[in-house]
Design a protein around this motif. Structure first.
Motif, PDB file in Angstrom:
ATOM      1  N   GLU A   1      29.944  39.068  59.810  1.00  0.00           N
ATOM      2  CA  GLU A   1      29.740  40.001  58.696  1.00  0.00           C
ATOM      3  C   GLU A   1      30.722  41.166  58.714  1.00  0.00           C
ATOM      4  O   GLU A   1      30.350  42.333  58.788  1.00  0.00           O
ATOM      5  CB  GLU A   1      28.293  40.487  58.680  1.00  0.00           C
ATOM      6  CG  GLU A   1      27.284  39.358  58.516  1.00  0.00           C
ATOM      7  CD  GLU A   1      25.858  39.841  58.347  1.00  0.00           C
ATOM      8  OE1 GLU A   1      25.580  41.024  58.686  1.00  0.00           O
ATOM      9  OE2 GLU A   1      25.018  39.043  57.888  1.00  0.00           O
ATOM     10  N   TYR A   2      31.999  40.822  58.621  1.00  0.00           N
ATOM     11  CA  TYR A   2      33.027  41.846  58.485  1.00  0.00           C
ATOM     12  C   TYR A   2      32.822  42.607  57.179  1.00  0.00           C
ATOM     13  O   TYR A   2      32.522  41.991  56.142  1.00  0.00           O
ATOM     14  CB  TYR A   2      34.416  41.203  58.460  1.00  0.00           C
ATOM     15  CG  TYR A   2      34.958  40.775  59.800  1.00  0.00           C
ATOM     16  CD1 TYR A   2      36.063  41.420  60.358  1.00  0.00           C
ATOM     17  CD2 TYR A   2      34.386  39.725  60.508  1.00  0.00           C
ATOM     18  CE1 TYR A   2      36.577  41.030  61.590  1.00  0.00           C
ATOM     19  CE2 TYR A   2      34.884  39.329  61.731  1.00  0.00           C
ATOM     20  CZ  TYR A   2      35.987  39.979  62.270  1.00  0.00           C
ATOM     21  OH  TYR A   2      36.491  39.591  63.485  1.00  0.00           O
ATOM     22  N   PRO A   3      33.003  43.914  57.193  1.00  0.00           N
ATOM     23  CA  PRO A   3      32.942  44.655  55.922  1.00  0.00           C
ATOM     24  C   PRO A   3      34.193  44.370  55.092  1.00  0.00           C
ATOM     25  O   PRO A   3      35.288  44.230  55.625  1.00  0.00           O
ATOM     26  CB  PRO A   3      32.895  46.116  56.377  1.00  0.00           C
ATOM     27  CG  PRO A   3      33.585  46.125  57.705  1.00  0.00           C
ATOM     28  CD  PRO A   3      33.250  44.800  58.351  1.00  0.00           C
ATOM     29  N   VAL A   4      34.008  44.257  53.774  1.00  0.00           N
ATOM     30  CA  VAL A   4      35.113  43.888  52.887  1.00  0.00           C
ATOM     31  C   VAL A   4      35.090  44.769  51.641  1.00  0.00           C
ATOM     32  O   VAL A   4      34.033  44.963  51.026  1.00  0.00           O
ATOM     33  CB  VAL A   4      35.002  42.403  52.455  1.00  0.00           C
ATOM     34  CG1 VAL A   4      36.164  42.023  51.532  1.00  0.00           C
ATOM     35  CG2 VAL A   4      34.971  41.482  53.673  1.00  0.00           C
ATOM     36  N   VAL A   5      36.246  45.292  51.288  1.00  0.00           N
ATOM     37  CA  VAL A   5      36.447  45.978  50.009  1.00  0.00           C
ATOM     38  C   VAL A   5      37.753  45.443  49.435  1.00  0.00           C
ATOM     39  O   VAL A   5      38.817  45.654  50.013  1.00  0.00           O
ATOM     40  CB  VAL A   5      36.516  47.510  50.159  1.00  0.00           C
ATOM     41  CG1 VAL A   5      36.765  48.156  48.787  1.00  0.00           C
ATOM     42  CG2 VAL A   5      35.236  48.060  50.769  1.00  0.00           C
TER      43      VAL A   5
ATOM     44  N   CYS B   1      33.742  33.062  52.922  1.00  0.00           N
ATOM     45  CA  CYS B   1      33.569  33.670  51.602  1.00  0.00           C
ATOM     46  C   CYS B   1      32.913  35.031  51.780  1.00  0.00           C
ATOM     47  O   CYS B   1      32.902  35.581  52.887  1.00  0.00           O
ATOM     48  CB  CYS B   1      32.740  32.753  50.702  1.00  0.00           C
ATOM     49  SG  CYS B   1      31.070  32.414  51.343  1.00  0.00           S
ATOM     50  N   LEU B   2      32.356  35.570  50.706  1.00  0.00           N
ATOM     51  CA  LEU B   2      31.701  36.875  50.744  1.00  0.00           C
ATOM     52  C   LEU B   2      30.265  36.757  50.262  1.00  0.00           C
ATOM     53  O   LEU B   2      29.946  35.905  49.430  1.00  0.00           O
ATOM     54  CB  LEU B   2      32.455  37.880  49.858  1.00  0.00           C
ATOM     55  CG  LEU B   2      33.931  38.119  50.194  1.00  0.00           C
ATOM     56  CD1 LEU B   2      34.541  39.118  49.224  1.00  0.00           C
ATOM     57  CD2 LEU B   2      34.109  38.587  51.631  1.00  0.00           C
ATOM     58  N   LYS B   3      29.424  37.623  50.774  1.00  0.00           N
ATOM     59  CA  LYS B   3      28.041  37.684  50.316  1.00  0.00           C
ATOM     60  C   LYS B   3      27.623  39.138  50.119  1.00  0.00           C
ATOM     61  O   LYS B   3      28.341  40.065  50.515  1.00  0.00           O
ATOM     62  CB  LYS B   3      27.107  36.991  51.310  1.00  0.00           C
ATOM     63  CG  LYS B   3      26.979  37.689  52.657  1.00  0.00           C
ATOM     64  CD  LYS B   3      25.993  36.951  53.570  1.00  0.00           C
ATOM     65  CE  LYS B   3      25.824  37.676  54.906  1.00  0.00           C
ATOM     66  NZ  LYS B   3      24.856  36.982  55.786  1.00  0.00           N
ATOM     67  N   ASP B   4      26.464  39.328  49.480  1.00  0.00           N
ATOM     68  CA  ASP B   4      25.944  40.673  49.173  1.00  0.00           C
ATOM     69  C   ASP B   4      26.969  41.471  48.370  1.00  0.00           C
ATOM     70  O   ASP B   4      27.177  42.663  48.610  1.00  0.00           O
ATOM     71  CB  ASP B   4      25.569  41.426  50.449  1.00  0.00           C
ATOM     72  CG  ASP B   4      24.463  40.736  51.232  1.00  0.00           C
ATOM     73  OD1 ASP B   4      23.759  39.908  50.636  1.00  0.00           O
ATOM     74  OD2 ASP B   4      24.316  41.014  52.436  1.00  0.00           O
ATOM     75  N   GLY B   5      27.622  40.793  47.439  1.00  0.00           N
ATOM     76  CA  GLY B   5      28.667  41.448  46.654  1.00  0.00           C
ATOM     77  C   GLY B   5      28.120  42.505  45.697  1.00  0.00           C
ATOM     78  O   GLY B   5      27.079  42.320  45.078  1.00  0.00           O
ATOM     79  N   ARG B   6      28.848  43.599  45.602  1.00  0.00           N
ATOM     80  CA  ARG B   6      28.563  44.652  44.620  1.00  0.00           C
ATOM     81  C   ARG B   6      29.860  44.909  43.850  1.00  0.00           C
ATOM     82  O   ARG B   6      30.897  45.206  44.436  1.00  0.00           O
ATOM     83  CB  ARG B   6      28.071  45.929  45.309  1.00  0.00           C
ATOM     84  CG  ARG B   6      26.680  45.776  45.923  1.00  0.00           C
ATOM     85  CD  ARG B   6      26.235  47.001  46.702  1.00  0.00           C
ATOM     86  NE  ARG B   6      26.958  47.132  47.975  1.00  0.00           N
ATOM     87  CZ  ARG B   6      27.825  48.081  48.257  1.00  0.00           C
ATOM     88  NH1 ARG B   6      28.111  49.015  47.347  1.00  0.00           N
ATOM     89  NH2 ARG B   6      28.423  48.123  49.426  1.00  0.00           N
ATOM     90  N   PHE B   7      29.793  44.798  42.529  1.00  0.00           N
ATOM     91  CA  PHE B   7      30.985  44.815  41.688  1.00  0.00           C
ATOM     92  C   PHE B   7      31.091  46.114  40.889  1.00  0.00           C
ATOM     93  O   PHE B   7      30.092  46.638  40.399  1.00  0.00           O
ATOM     94  CB  PHE B   7      30.956  43.647  40.695  1.00  0.00           C
ATOM     95  CG  PHE B   7      31.063  42.289  41.331  1.00  0.00           C
ATOM     96  CD1 PHE B   7      32.277  41.625  41.390  1.00  0.00           C
ATOM     97  CD2 PHE B   7      29.942  41.675  41.874  1.00  0.00           C
ATOM     98  CE1 PHE B   7      32.373  40.371  41.968  1.00  0.00           C
ATOM     99  CE2 PHE B   7      30.033  40.418  42.461  1.00  0.00           C
ATOM    100  CZ  PHE B   7      31.248  39.769  42.503  1.00  0.00           C
ATOM    101  N   THR B   8      32.327  46.571  40.765  1.00  0.00           N
ATOM    102  CA  THR B   8      32.649  47.655  39.841  1.00  0.00           C
ATOM    103  C   THR B   8      33.782  47.170  38.946  1.00  0.00           C
ATOM    104  O   THR B   8      34.838  46.780  39.450  1.00  0.00           O
ATOM    105  CB  THR B   8      33.096  48.927  40.588  1.00  0.00           C
ATOM    106  OG1 THR B   8      32.047  49.362  41.452  1.00  0.00           O
ATOM    107  CG2 THR B   8      33.441  50.031  39.591  1.00  0.00           C
ATOM    108  N   VAL B   9      33.552  47.171  37.636  1.00  0.00           N
ATOM    109  CA  VAL B   9      34.589  46.737  36.703  1.00  0.00           C
ATOM    110  C   VAL B   9      35.547  47.893  36.459  1.00  0.00           C
ATOM    111  O   VAL B   9      35.143  48.971  36.026  1.00  0.00           O
ATOM    112  CB  VAL B   9      33.974  46.247  35.375  1.00  0.00           C
ATOM    113  CG1 VAL B   9      35.076  45.854  34.394  1.00  0.00           C
ATOM    114  CG2 VAL B   9      33.045  45.059  35.624  1.00  0.00           C
TER     115      VAL B   9
END
Length: 306
Positions: free
Chosen positions: A69-73, A130-138
């Motif tokens: 669970e690496y942090p990803v931005v 892949c990624l999980k628990d994604g939070r999106f900003t448009v």
């Protein structure tokens, strides 16, 4: 050989006690030597994982690393999203990835062509990291990437999974279920499973048509995370170009004798639909049916829906 006297010495209690003390001192010394390494390993385990900031870093994680669970931005363009199922494909200049998110959470309405910033953590996925628990900003809009145009034998390797791609072939069948449309696309070298959320009147306008489609790639895989086929997610009807429409009436096509199928003809379209008339002479368990006329017999393999 040991003398009788030396054997008595080896068996004496003092000798055994001395040997035990020597072994104990050696074990303590060995443990002391290992302490710094154990302490370093413990500190490494406590150290937070580095922040990942591009898609290439995510795709290069091994399954074991991704599970940590690496942090990803990351920032990239959305190439496909399904708000009801909670997943999206995102691509930047370094690569592409798949993002899971909670469909019940307060997420913006995602669609292909949006530039987004994603906050998430890494996951092993079923096939690739892949990624999980994604939070999106448009952030805005962006041009979709230049599509990958590769033969199916390169696509099936899984190397280009999640990348925006273009494929071409003839649609043989389809099936609408669980809120999505699954289409069988036949190419010169193999089959591709196409996933779309909808396509108006697809039975009439797509089945039998030669098409060009764009969307992010995925893989068909087994439990050992081995690629076994190609899948592409097409984000909407606007990403489908009909090159040759299907016949308006299949039964109005001229009948082709079974004996003429496969004969040399440089003008024929090998992917076009044909009509064959004959008598069913045998049926095998599975998809094979044998059709005959007065001159020859052919095996017809039915193409099941997805």
């Amino acid at each position: 050989m040991h003398s009788a006297e030396s054997l008595m010495t080896l068996a004496s209690p003092k000798y055994r006690e001395s040997r035990m003390k020597t072994r104990l001192r050696m074990a303590v010394a060995f443990a002391i030597l290992l302490l710094p390494k154990a302490a370093q390993a413990a500190k490494a385990a406590e150290r937070p994982h580095p922040l990942l900031t591009n898609m290439r870093q995510v795709s290069e994680l091994t399954a074991e690393q991704a599970r940590q669970e690496y942090p990803v931005v990351v920032r990239g363009v959305v190439t496909y999203a399904d708000m009801s199922l909670g997943h999206a494909f995102v691509q930047d200049s370094t690569g592409a990835t798949f993002v899971y998110f909670d469909p019940g959470s307060n997420q913006p309405l995602l669609r292909a062509g949006q530039l987004v910033e994603v906050h998430a953590i890494s996951a092993a996925g079923d096939f690739s990291s892949c990624l999980k628990d994604g939070r999106f900003t448009v952030i805005g809009t962006a041009a979709l990437p230049r599509p990958k145009r590769l033969p199916i034998d390169q696509l099936i390797s899984g190397r280009w999974v999640c990348y925006w791609a273009e494929v071409e072939g003839t649609i043989r069948s389809g099936n609408q279920a669980a809120g999505s449309l699954e289409i069988d696309l036949s190419t010169e070298n193999g089959k591709i499973l196409v996933i779309m959320q909808d396509y108006p009147e697809w039975q009439r306008t797509l089945v039998g048509a030669k098409v060009r489609m764009r969307g992010p790639l995925s893989a068909l895989y087994n439990q050992q995370r081995q690629a076994r086929g190609v899948k592409i997610f097409v984000p909407g009807p606007q990403y489908v170009t009909v090159l040759n429409p299907p016949p308006a009436d299949l039964y109005a096509l001229p009948a082709t004798p079974p004996s003429a199928i496969g004969q040399y003809d440089v003008t024929s379209d090998l992917e076009a639909q044909i009509r064959v008339r004959g008598t069913v002479t045998a049926i095998e368990p599975g998809p094979l049916v044998y059709v005959s006329d007065l001159d020859s017999t052919i095996a017809v393999e039915s193409y099941p829906s997805c």
